[in-house]
Design an enzyme around this catalytic site. Sequence first.
Site, PDB file in Angstrom:
ATOM      1  CE  LYS A  14      39.805  49.234  10.411  1.00  2.82           C
ATOM      2  NZ  LYS A  14      39.653  50.649  10.792  1.00  2.82           N
TER       3      LYS A  14
ATOM      4  NE  ARG B 124      45.054  56.001   9.706  1.00  5.41           N
ATOM      5  CZ  ARG B 124      44.896  57.298   9.985  1.00  5.41           C
ATOM      6  NH1 ARG B 124      45.931  58.067  10.262  1.00  5.41           N
ATOM      7  NH2 ARG B 124      43.683  57.834   9.988  1.00  5.41           N
TER       8      ARG B 124
ATOM      9  CG  HIS C  86      40.011  58.114  11.200  1.00  3.18           C
ATOM     10  ND1 HIS C  86      40.673  57.532  10.137  1.00  3.18           N
ATOM     11  CD2 HIS C  86      38.783  57.523  11.241  1.00  3.18           C
ATOM     12  CE1 HIS C  86      39.881  56.615   9.576  1.00  3.18           C
ATOM     13  NE2 HIS C  86      38.728  56.601  10.216  1.00  3.18           N
TER      14      HIS C  86
ATOM     15  CB  CYS D  51      18.378  28.615   8.259  1.00  2.00           C
ATOM     16  SG  CYS D  51      16.802  28.263   7.452  1.00  2.00           S
ATOM     17  CG  MET D  52      23.028  29.542  12.810  1.00  2.00           C
ATOM     18  SD  MET D  52      23.101  28.776  14.426  1.00  2.00           S
ATOM     19  CE  MET D  52      21.995  29.797  15.366  1.00  2.00           C
ATOM     20  CG  ASP D  53      23.642  26.047  10.745  1.00  2.00           C
ATOM     21  OD1 ASP D  53      24.521  26.767  11.232  1.00  2.00           O
ATOM     22  OD2 ASP D  53      22.750  25.490  11.426  1.00  2.00           O
TER      23      ASP D  53
ATOM     24  NE  ARG E  87      37.361  56.061  15.494  1.00  2.00           N
ATOM     25  CZ  ARG E  87      37.542  55.364  14.374  1.00  2.00           C
ATOM     26  NH1 ARG E  87      36.575  54.596  13.901  1.00  2.00           N
ATOM     27  NH2 ARG E  87      38.679  55.421  13.712  1.00  2.00           N
TER      28      ARG E  87
ATOM     29  CE1 TYR F 292      13.293  27.307  11.891  1.00  2.00           C
ATOM     30  CE2 TYR F 292      15.105  28.455  10.817  1.00  2.00           C
ATOM     31  CZ  TYR F 292      14.638  27.461  11.659  1.00  2.00           C
ATOM     32  OH  TYR F 292      15.537  26.629  12.261  1.00  2.00           O
TER      33      TYR F 292
HETATM   34  C1  LIG Z   1      39.900  51.410   9.657  1.00  2.00           C
HETATM   35  C2  LIG Z   1      40.767  52.589   9.648  1.00  2.00           C
HETATM   36  C3  LIG Z   1      41.476  52.940   8.482  1.00  2.00           C
HETATM   37  C4  LIG Z   1      41.246  52.278   7.141  1.00  2.00           C
HETATM   38  O1  LIG Z   1      40.012  52.726   6.603  1.00  2.00           O
HETATM   39  P1  LIG Z   1      39.553  52.353   5.132  1.00  2.00           P
HETATM   40  O2  LIG Z   1      38.365  53.211   4.901  1.00  2.00           O
HETATM   41  O3  LIG Z   1      39.218  50.906   5.138  1.00  2.00           O
HETATM   42  O4  LIG Z   1      40.676  52.669   4.231  1.00  2.00           O
HETATM   43  C5  LIG Z   1      42.398  53.966   8.570  1.00  2.00           C
HETATM   44  N1  LIG Z   1      42.606  54.608   9.742  1.00  2.00           N
HETATM   45  C6  LIG Z   1      41.933  54.312  10.869  1.00  2.00           C
HETATM   46  C7  LIG Z   1      42.209  55.075  12.120  1.00  2.00           C
HETATM   47  C8  LIG Z   1      40.974  53.310  10.858  1.00  2.00           C
HETATM   48  O5  LIG Z   1      40.287  53.028  11.966  1.00  2.00           O
END
Ligand SMILES: *Cc1c(COP(=O)(O)O)cnc(C)c1O
Length: 369
Positions: A36, A218, A162, A307-309, A134, A260
């Site tokens: 992601k 995951r 999760h 700064c921004m850049d 969540r 700045y």
């Molecule tokens: C982002 C996420 C993960 C991965 O998490 P890490 O801590 O980066 O391993 C796994 N499962 C879900 C549902 C997530 O949102």
Amino acid sequence: MDNFRPVWAEVNLAALKRNLQRIKQYTDSEIMPIVKANAYGHGAVEVVGALREEGIKRFGVAFLEEALVLRQYYPDLTIMVIGPTLPEFSEILVQQDIIPEVCQWEQAEALSAAATKLKKTARLHLKVDTGMGRIGFRENALKEIKRIARLPNIFIEGIYTHLATADSVDLTYAYKQLQTFDKLYESLCAEGLEIPIRHAANSPAVLRLPQSHYELCRPGIILYGIAPTKGLETEFEPVMSLKARIVHLKTIDKGQSVSYNRSFIAAYPTRVATLPIGYADGLRRGLSNGGEVLLNGQRAVIIGQICMDQTMVDVTEIEGVKLGDVVTILGRDGEETISAAKMAASINTISYEILCGISQRVPRIYVNR
Ligand SMILES: *Cc1c(COP(=O)(O)O)cnc(C)c1O
């Protein structure tokens, strides 16, 4: 597009592959790398391409858009959206063969309808909220899942949850979550509903909660070589380095200021290098007056406001600095390293936010393909 601005993120695909092999030493379960947020800033298309060469067939993203990009490049892969998708996008999911999470009746109903209309079967994974608070089915999970299971043209391939505290010293809450998850799964089995894939493990759980591995893990952050939390330092190698070249050099007198609001006033004649990178690239403004970069294997301090850049650093103590020299903002230079974790800690955030905060404006250069 040509890249004239000397700023880049170097992504080491060999290190990524080695991290995958290290993960495999922790578990025999299938690995679904989480890619992601553009693979935590590393570039999802390239990261998936590299991991695919290692035999990975299933990937997880947060949103449908991210899944559609991967689907274009990789028609053969299994792609799952682990975050919520609204019911109205069900037809795209079914058409593109993307696995959604389902955490409420409305999604399942719409998926079933879309699949029926398209004369297909929609594969889905059920999300159960065992304590993250969540998304996911809660108290009524058993009843709702049984109702979903009766819908036509769907295949409940997976069920997952999760963990909220897999990275904490105290794992009591994580064990409690797993217990809730196991209990629900057993009840479903007792009702004759056998779901082939269970999953719960994020990176910290892969490392320290083997009972959470089930059929699938995951991992995200450890793939990119970053410890999920302090105290869980591991053998994983950072995959990304962030670099810039010096575009301007000058010496300022004692009493003169930088950037700045004049928050930096030179206490001595100071050699100042300007870097063409700023907070719009993800170099966090919180690192102003105190953050560090590496140059010629030595540390140099960021002076004045970022700064921004552009950003200025004090290179007075470093010998032989020239226009065009490469400065390391994240990564290693000689014996010195700046890790995303250390950078994050110094501005009260987590390494995840540092990595995915490196913006699209920074070109990614892939090495060791
Ligand atoms: C982002 C996420 C993960 C991965 O998490 P890490 O801590 O980066 O391993 C796994 N499962 C879900 C549902 C997530 O949102």
